[in-house]
Scaffold this motif. Sequence first.
Motif, PDB file in Angstrom:
ATOM      1  N   PRO A  46       0.835  -1.198   0.000  1.00 18.34           N
ATOM      2  CA  PRO A  46       0.000   0.000   0.000  1.00 18.34           C
ATOM      3  C   PRO A  46       0.877   1.259   0.000  1.00 18.34           C
ATOM      4  CG  PRO A  46      -0.551  -1.481   1.815  1.00 18.34           C
ATOM      5  CD  PRO A  46       0.762  -1.933   1.262  1.00 18.34           C
ATOM      6  N   ILE A  47       0.402   2.308  -0.581  1.00 13.92           N
ATOM      7  CA  ILE A  47       1.041   3.643  -0.614  1.00 13.92           C
ATOM      8  C   ILE A  47       2.273   3.681  -1.533  1.00 13.92           C
ATOM      9  CG2 ILE A  47       1.982   5.592   0.729  1.00 13.92           C
ATOM     10  CD1 ILE A  47       0.366   4.348   3.155  1.00 13.92           C
ATOM     11  N   ASP A  48       3.290   2.859  -1.250  1.00 13.08           N
ATOM     12  CA  ASP A  48       4.497   2.865  -2.082  1.00 13.08           C
ATOM     13  C   ASP A  48       4.434   1.768  -3.136  1.00 13.08           C
ATOM     14  OD1 ASP A  48       5.797   4.913  -0.583  1.00 13.08           O
ATOM     15  OD2 ASP A  48       6.116   3.425   0.985  1.00 13.08           O
ATOM     16  N   ILE A 103      15.753 -13.467  -0.881  1.00  9.65           N
ATOM     17  CA  ILE A 103      15.275 -13.281   0.497  1.00  9.65           C
ATOM     18  C   ILE A 103      13.755 -13.222   0.430  1.00  9.65           C
ATOM     19  CG2 ILE A 103      15.229 -11.760   2.511  1.00  9.65           C
ATOM     20  CD1 ILE A 103      17.825 -10.485   1.531  1.00  9.65           C
ATOM     21  N   GLY A 104      13.086 -14.004   1.254  1.00  4.41           N
ATOM     22  CA  GLY A 104      11.631 -13.912   1.367  1.00  4.41           C
ATOM     23  C   GLY A 104      11.299 -13.158   2.643  1.00  4.41           C
ATOM     24  N   SER A 105      10.576 -12.047   2.503  1.00  4.15           N
ATOM     25  CA  SER A 105      10.287 -11.195   3.665  1.00  4.15           C
ATOM     26  C   SER A 105       8.789 -10.936   3.777  1.00  4.15           C
ATOM     27  CB  SER A 105      11.001  -9.846   3.533  1.00  4.15           C
ATOM     28  OG  SER A 105      12.400 -10.008   3.524  1.00  4.15           O
ATOM     29  N   ILE A 106       8.328 -10.780   4.994  1.00 10.54           N
ATOM     30  CA  ILE A 106       6.922 -10.412   5.195  1.00 10.54           C
ATOM     31  C   ILE A 106       6.875  -8.920   5.509  1.00 10.54           C
ATOM     32  CG2 ILE A 106       4.909 -10.681   6.719  1.00 10.54           C
ATOM     33  CD1 ILE A 106       7.144 -13.614   5.919  1.00 10.54           C
ATOM     34  N   HIS A 107       6.380  -8.122   4.559  1.00  9.85           N
ATOM     35  CA  HIS A 107       6.265  -6.671   4.720  1.00  9.85           C
ATOM     36  C   HIS A 107       4.814  -6.221   4.832  1.00  9.85           C
ATOM     37  CE1 HIS A 107      10.222  -6.506   2.253  1.00  9.85           C
ATOM     38  NE2 HIS A 107      10.526  -6.232   3.506  1.00  9.85           N
ATOM     39  N   VAL A 108       3.915  -7.071   4.345  1.00  9.00           N
ATOM     40  CA  VAL A 108       2.501  -6.704   4.190  1.00  9.00           C
ATOM     41  C   VAL A 108       1.654  -7.929   4.531  1.00  9.00           C
ATOM     42  CG1 VAL A 108       0.755  -6.137   2.443  1.00  9.00           C
ATOM     43  CG2 VAL A 108       2.977  -5.020   2.343  1.00  9.00           C
ATOM     44  N   ILE A 109       0.575  -7.748   5.271  1.00  4.67           N
ATOM     45  CA  ILE A 109      -0.354  -8.846   5.515  1.00  4.67           C
ATOM     46  C   ILE A 109      -1.730  -8.390   5.029  1.00  4.67           C
ATOM     47  CG2 ILE A 109      -1.460 -10.302   7.271  1.00  4.67           C
ATOM     48  CD1 ILE A 109       1.090 -10.065   8.957  1.00  4.67           C
ATOM     49  N   HIS A 110      -2.263  -9.094   4.040  1.00  3.67           N
ATOM     50  CA  HIS A 110      -3.562  -8.723   3.441  1.00  3.67           C
ATOM     51  C   HIS A 110      -3.677  -7.221   3.199  1.00  3.67           C
ATOM     52  CE1 HIS A 110      -4.551 -12.821   3.901  1.00  3.67           C
ATOM     53  NE2 HIS A 110      -4.648 -12.788   5.218  1.00  3.67           N
ATOM     54  N   THR A 112      -2.104  -4.772   4.204  1.00  7.28           N
ATOM     55  CA  THR A 112      -1.932  -3.881   5.351  1.00  7.28           C
ATOM     56  C   THR A 112      -0.453  -3.871   5.733  1.00  7.28           C
ATOM     57  OG1 THR A 112      -4.091  -4.652   6.064  1.00  7.28           O
ATOM     58  CG2 THR A 112      -2.845  -3.359   7.640  1.00  7.28           C
ATOM     59  N   GLU A 113       0.163  -2.671   5.702  1.00  6.78           N
ATOM     60  CA  GLU A 113       1.620  -2.623   5.910  1.00  6.78           C
ATOM     61  C   GLU A 113       1.972  -2.175   7.335  1.00  6.78           C
ATOM     62  OE1 GLU A 113       2.949   0.559   6.369  1.00  6.78           O
ATOM     63  OE2 GLU A 113       0.835   1.118   6.327  1.00  6.78           O
ATOM     64  N   PHE A 114       3.234  -2.415   7.681  1.00  2.00           N
ATOM     65  CA  PHE A 114       3.718  -2.071   9.023  1.00  2.00           C
ATOM     66  C   PHE A 114       4.374  -0.694   9.056  1.00  2.00           C
ATOM     67  CE2 PHE A 114       5.060  -6.703   8.344  1.00  2.00           C
ATOM     68  CZ  PHE A 114       3.791  -7.182   8.611  1.00  2.00           C
ATOM     69  N   TYR A 115       5.008  -0.335   7.934  1.00  2.00           N
ATOM     70  CA  TYR A 115       5.891   0.838   7.888  1.00  2.00           C
ATOM     71  C   TYR A 115       5.161   2.121   8.270  1.00  2.00           C
ATOM     72  CZ  TYR A 115       9.282   4.122   5.822  1.00  2.00           C
ATOM     73  OH  TYR A 115      10.173   5.136   5.593  1.00  2.00           O
ATOM     74  N   TYR A 116       3.971   2.339   7.695  1.00  2.00           N
ATOM     75  CA  TYR A 116       3.196   3.539   8.026  1.00  2.00           C
ATOM     76  C   TYR A 116       2.255   3.280   9.206  1.00  2.00           C
ATOM     77  CZ  TYR A 116       5.026   5.250   3.597  1.00  2.00           C
ATOM     78  OH  TYR A 116       5.855   5.634   2.588  1.00  2.00           O
ATOM     79  N   GLY A 117       2.180   2.030   9.658  1.00  6.22           N
ATOM     80  CA  GLY A 117       1.511   1.746  10.921  1.00  6.22           C
ATOM     81  C   GLY A 117       0.093   1.208  10.840  1.00  6.22           C
TER      82      GLY A 117
END
Length: 262
Positions: A46-48, A103-110, A112-117
Motif C-alpha cells: 500500500p502507498i508505495d 530473500i523472502g520477507s513479510i512486509h505486508v499482511i492482506h 496492510t503494511e507495518f511501515y506507516y503503521g
Amino acid sequence: MRKIDYHMHTHFSGDSEASPREHIEQAIRMGLDEICFTDHRDFDYPIDTFDLDTDAYFMELSALKNEYVDRIIIKIGVEVGLDMDHIDEINTFVAQCPFDYVIGSIHVIHHTEFYYGEFFKGKTKEEAHREFFEETLKCVQTFDCFNCLGHLDYIMRYGPYEDKRVEHELYQDIIDEILKTLIQKGKGIEVNTSGYALNKTCGFPNFDIVKRYKELGGTIITVGTDSHTSDRVGEHVEDVLKHYQDIGFDDVTTFTKRVKDN
Ligand code: HSO
Ligand code: ZN
Ligand code: ZN
Ligand code: ZN
C-alpha cells in the motif's frame, strides 16, 4: 568466516536512491569478501510501489560484477515480499529471473503494511506480534521460491508501543514451527543488522533465535545490513560473525543461481 553483506538496496528499489557502485566501493573499504544486491519486489504494497525493472537491474549489476571481478565477489539477488494473496505472481516472478539469491520477507499482511503503521491500529502489541509470526509461518509453509527468510522480528521496528521488544517466549511454539519448517525445506535465516539501531547488541532476529535454529538442526545462515544508503554497507557484520562462531557455525552460506555455494 567469510565477510559478506547479503542484503542491500539501491536505486532499483522504490525506497532507495543509492548507487550500486558506491555500495561496492564501501564493501571493499569494509574488507568484505562477497556482497549480494537484494532490491525490493513487493506485489501489493500500500502507498508505495516496489516494482523492479529486472532487465535494467541485471544489465547494470552484471557490468559492475565484471568490472570488480578481481576485487570482490558480487551476486545479484532480490528481496521478495511473501504475500499469501499473491502466491502465483510471486512464484512466477522469481522463476523468470536468474537471481543468485532470494530473500523472502513479510512486509505486508492482506494489503496492510507495518511501515506507516496501518497494521497496528486497534491491536495490542501481543496481538500484532502473534499475527505477524502466524502469517510468517503460513508464508514459509506455502512458498518455496526463497533461500532465506528475511528479518524475522522486523515487526518490532514499526510497532507504536513504548516497549518495542518482541517477547519471544509468548510465541515460541510458532517460532519453533517457523524454524523447523525452514530447516525441513533446506532454507536459512539471515541476521539483519538494521536491527542494531533498536536492539543495540543484536539484529533481527536476535542471537537466541539463531541458537534455536542451530539447535533444531539449521545450517544455512547469512548476514545482511539492509542498507538503503552506502554508508551502512558492512555495518555490524563482524559482530554477527563473531556470534555465529560462538554459536558453533563455521561459515556463512553464499549462493549462485539460488543454489548454495558451500
Ligand atoms: N521497504 C522498507 C519499508 C518502506 N520504506 C516502505 C518505504 N516504504 C523496508 O526496507
Ligand atoms: Zn526498503
Ligand atoms: Zn525487508
Ligand atoms: Zn530489505
